[in-house]
Design a protein around this motif. Structure first.
Motif, PDB file in Angstrom:
ATOM      1  N   VAL A 140      13.393   4.036   0.930  1.00 55.33           N
ATOM      2  CA  VAL A 140      13.788   3.464   2.219  1.00 55.33           C
ATOM      3  C   VAL A 140      12.907   2.267   2.562  1.00 55.33           C
ATOM      4  CG1 VAL A 140      13.882   3.900   4.701  1.00 55.33           C
ATOM      5  CG2 VAL A 140      14.755   5.615   3.110  1.00 55.33           C
ATOM      6  N   LEU A 141      11.589   2.418   2.411  1.00 55.50           N
ATOM      7  CA  LEU A 141      10.654   1.360   2.808  1.00 55.50           C
ATOM      8  C   LEU A 141      10.785   0.106   1.950  1.00 55.50           C
ATOM      9  CD1 LEU A 141       7.410   3.458   3.455  1.00 55.50           C
ATOM     10  CD2 LEU A 141       8.998   2.526   5.142  1.00 55.50           C
ATOM     11  N   VAL A 154      16.350  12.225  -9.987  1.00 50.73           N
ATOM     12  CA  VAL A 154      15.436  11.882  -8.894  1.00 50.73           C
ATOM     13  C   VAL A 154      15.419  10.373  -8.654  1.00 50.73           C
ATOM     14  CG1 VAL A 154      13.018  11.893  -8.192  1.00 50.73           C
ATOM     15  CG2 VAL A 154      14.020  13.928  -9.224  1.00 50.73           C
ATOM     16  N   ALA A 155      15.394   9.569  -9.709  1.00 56.15           N
ATOM     17  CA  ALA A 155      15.390   8.118  -9.542  1.00 56.15           C
ATOM     18  C   ALA A 155      16.688   7.626  -8.908  1.00 56.15           C
ATOM     19  CB  ALA A 155      15.168   7.434 -10.884  1.00 56.15           C
ATOM     20  N   THR A 156      17.808   8.259  -9.244  1.00 55.43           N
ATOM     21  CA  THR A 156      19.080   7.881  -8.621  1.00 55.43           C
ATOM     22  C   THR A 156      19.098   8.257  -7.147  1.00 55.43           C
ATOM     23  OG1 THR A 156      20.175   8.253 -10.759  1.00 55.43           O
ATOM     24  CG2 THR A 156      21.583   8.043  -8.836  1.00 55.43           C
ATOM     25  N   LEU A 157      18.515   9.396  -6.807  1.00 53.67           N
ATOM     26  CA  LEU A 157      18.375   9.739  -5.388  1.00 53.67           C
ATOM     27  C   LEU A 157      17.521   8.704  -4.662  1.00 53.67           C
ATOM     28  CD1 LEU A 157      17.876  13.615  -5.182  1.00 53.67           C
ATOM     29  CD2 LEU A 157      19.734  12.259  -4.199  1.00 53.67           C
ATOM     30  N   GLY A 158      16.506   8.177  -5.338  1.00 53.39           N
ATOM     31  CA  GLY A 158      15.716   7.113  -4.747  1.00 53.39           C
ATOM     32  C   GLY A 158      16.549   5.874  -4.473  1.00 53.39           C
ATOM     33  N   LEU A 159      17.464   5.539  -5.386  1.00 55.24           N
ATOM     34  CA  LEU A 159      18.381   4.422  -5.137  1.00 55.24           C
ATOM     35  C   LEU A 159      19.270   4.700  -3.936  1.00 55.24           C
ATOM     36  CD1 LEU A 159      19.727   3.114  -8.569  1.00 55.24           C
ATOM     37  CD2 LEU A 159      18.106   2.049  -7.015  1.00 55.24           C
ATOM     38  N   ILE A 206      10.203  13.998  -1.960  1.00 54.40           N
ATOM     39  CA  ILE A 206      10.185  13.528  -0.575  1.00 54.40           C
ATOM     40  C   ILE A 206       9.448  12.194  -0.427  1.00 54.40           C
ATOM     41  CG2 ILE A 206       9.394  14.083   1.756  1.00 54.40           C
ATOM     42  CD1 ILE A 206      10.026  17.008   1.141  1.00 54.40           C
ATOM     43  N   PRO A 207       8.212  12.043  -0.927  1.00 50.13           N
ATOM     44  CA  PRO A 207       7.580  10.710  -0.819  1.00 50.13           C
ATOM     45  C   PRO A 207       8.306   9.642  -1.613  1.00 50.13           C
ATOM     46  CG  PRO A 207       6.234  12.195  -2.156  1.00 50.13           C
ATOM     47  CD  PRO A 207       7.274  13.032  -1.498  1.00 50.13           C
ATOM     48  N   LEU A 208       8.958  10.003  -2.704  1.00 51.14           N
ATOM     49  CA  LEU A 208       9.709   9.016  -3.473  1.00 51.14           C
ATOM     50  C   LEU A 208      10.893   8.493  -2.672  1.00 51.14           C
ATOM     51  CD1 LEU A 208      10.435   9.122  -7.225  1.00 51.14           C
ATOM     52  CD2 LEU A 208      12.325   8.698  -5.678  1.00 51.14           C
ATOM     53  N   ARG A 262       0.824  -1.203   0.000  1.00 49.36           N
ATOM     54  CA  ARG A 262       0.000   0.000   0.000  1.00 49.36           C
ATOM     55  C   ARG A 262       0.860   1.256   0.000  1.00 49.36           C
ATOM     56  NH1 ARG A 262      -4.000  -1.083   4.917  1.00 49.36           N
ATOM     57  NH2 ARG A 262      -2.058  -1.960   5.730  1.00 49.36           N
ATOM     58  N   SER A 263       2.045   1.172   0.630  1.00 49.35           N
ATOM     59  CA  SER A 263       2.920   2.338   0.669  1.00 49.35           C
ATOM     60  C   SER A 263       3.355   2.758  -0.729  1.00 49.35           C
ATOM     61  CB  SER A 263       4.153   2.042   1.531  1.00 49.35           C
ATOM     62  OG  SER A 263       4.860   0.918   1.029  1.00 49.35           O
ATOM     63  N   THR A 264       3.465   1.804  -1.659  1.00 49.30           N
ATOM     64  CA  THR A 264       3.838   2.145  -3.035  1.00 49.30           C
ATOM     65  C   THR A 264       2.771   3.027  -3.673  1.00 49.30           C
ATOM     66  OG1 THR A 264       5.029   0.050  -3.266  1.00 49.30           O
ATOM     67  CG2 THR A 264       4.440   1.207  -5.281  1.00 49.30           C
ATOM     68  N   MET A 265       1.516   2.637  -3.518  1.00 51.09           N
ATOM     69  CA  MET A 265       0.424   3.413  -4.115  1.00 51.09           C
ATOM     70  C   MET A 265       0.355   4.813  -3.514  1.00 51.09           C
ATOM     71  SD  MET A 265      -3.668   2.626  -4.042  1.00 51.09           S
ATOM     72  CE  MET A 265      -3.703   2.843  -2.249  1.00 51.09           C
ATOM     73  N   TRP A 266       0.486   4.904  -2.199  1.00 51.68           N
ATOM     74  CA  TRP A 266       0.341   6.204  -1.543  1.00 51.68           C
ATOM     75  C   TRP A 266       1.522   7.123  -1.835  1.00 51.68           C
ATOM     76  CZ3 TRP A 266      -4.083   7.887  -0.004  1.00 51.68           C
ATOM     77  CH2 TRP A 266      -5.075   7.005   0.432  1.00 51.68           C
ATOM     78  N   THR A 267       2.736   6.609  -1.755  1.00 50.94           N
ATOM     79  CA  THR A 267       3.897   7.470  -1.964  1.00 50.94           C
ATOM     80  C   THR A 267       4.029   7.917  -3.415  1.00 50.94           C
ATOM     81  OG1 THR A 267       5.262   5.468  -2.168  1.00 50.94           O
ATOM     82  CG2 THR A 267       5.229   6.559  -0.026  1.00 50.94           C
ATOM     83  N   LEU A 268       3.902   6.992  -4.353  1.00 49.38           N
ATOM     84  CA  LEU A 268       4.015   7.371  -5.757  1.00 49.38           C
ATOM     85  C   LEU A 268       2.805   8.180  -6.213  1.00 49.38           C
ATOM     86  CD1 LEU A 268       5.554   4.172  -7.392  1.00 49.38           C
ATOM     87  CD2 LEU A 268       6.694   6.251  -6.620  1.00 49.38           C
TER      88      LEU A 268
END
Length: 297
Positions: free
Chosen positions: A116-117, A196-201, A109-111, A59-65
């Motif tokens: 992390v999650l 942004v995607a690299t920051l997510g990594l 920020i949510p990404l 569910r966290s995937t749906m909410w954050t993205l």
């Protein structure tokens, strides 16, 4: 005299399969029981499939993205509409695509939270033990998580930034005498999405290192927000160079470079911010791999 006992006849084997050799209890072959079901070694593709199933089930995937898309597209649209209504013809200066900067910065920020999650939640619930039992190669697990997360966030960020850029250009194209070059389009869409995607990594690597969701999320938020704030309090002559370096190489400033901002003679330009974040993320992922291989689940 009783007749000697003989093993029971072997059951007929399915077509195309060798018949099983019967044996009495205590007389099993040296290799033990052999399952008739074909067994093959797990591959990286299997790990990627498993991680995709997990990340789309959370569910966290749906909410954050979903929050990320809403913020990026919503704020970018709002700024463009407000600017269109308060400016006159040929009254817009600077890069039109830069109006999407605030939305991307906040949507990041949510990404980062999801990054992390993606791995820390498994340590919190104990699911990581099941994951490593199914796939003992910890490097393969980390690589599969990184591939799935990067691909998902890159595609969604690219869609959001492209929509905002098209909206900005459509609304404000007739309000400025400066056109939009091809390099500006690429940097404001493809470049921003890669950054942004690299920051997510990087946030995923921090989650693997700390194994604590709250601590890793707080650390990533501090990495984004603290350097610009600290630089405001470093105005004395002794610490001014430190404050300048903090603001120049902070994440918001580097992100602004993709929208045409100039950070001075010593600051990064062009695609340099992307190379910087790739280098930092590679080091963090290396540390995460070492941590996963040397520590218990």
């Amino acid at each position: 005299m009783t007749a000697p006992m003989t093993p029971p006849p072997a059951a007929p084997a399915p077509q195309g399969q060798a018949p099983a050799q019967p044996y009495w209890p205590g007389q099993a072959p040296a290799g033990g029981y052999v399952s008739p079901i074909p067994v093959r070694q797990a591959t990286l593709g299997d790990a990627i499939t498993a991680e995709w199933t997990k990340i789309k089930s959370l569910r966290s995937t749906m909410w954050t993205l979903g929050t990320m898309l809403t913020v990026v597209i919503g704020i970018g649209t709002l700024i463009a509409v407000v600017t269109y209504n308060v400016t006159d013809d040929n009254d817009v200066n600077g890069d039109i695509l830069g109006m999407g900067f605030v939305g991307v910065l906040l949507g990041m920020i949510p990404l980062l939270t999801l990054g992390v999650l993606t791995i820390s939640s498994e340590y919190g619930t104990g699911l990581i033990r099941t994951t490593l039992t199914a796939c003992p190669s910890r490097g393969r697990v980390l690589g599969a998580k990184a591939i799935v997360f990067f691909g998902l966030t890159f595609v969604l960020t690219l869609v959001a930034t492209t929509l905002v850029a098209m909206l900005d250009a459509g609304l404000m194209g007739d309000r400025t005498t400066e056109g939009i070059s091809g390099s500006e389009w690429i940097k404001a869409t493809l470049g921003v999405s890669l950054y942004v995607a690299t920051l997510g990594l990087l946030s995923l690597a921090v989650g693997a290192l700390l194994r604590h969701s709250a601590g890793a999320i707080t650390g990533m938020l501090g990495l984004v927000l603290l350097p610009p704030l600290l630089s405001l309090f470093m105005m004395s002559e002794a610490v001014r160079p430190v404050g300048k370096a903090l603001i120049t190489y902070s994440i918001p400033s580097q992100l602004a470079v993709f929208y045409g901002a100039e950070l001075g003679d010593d600051g990064p330009t062009g695609w340099t911010p992307l190379w910087i974040v790739i280098g930092v993320t590679a080091v963090a992922l290396g540390g995460a791999y070492a941590s996963m291989t040397k520590r218990d689940a």
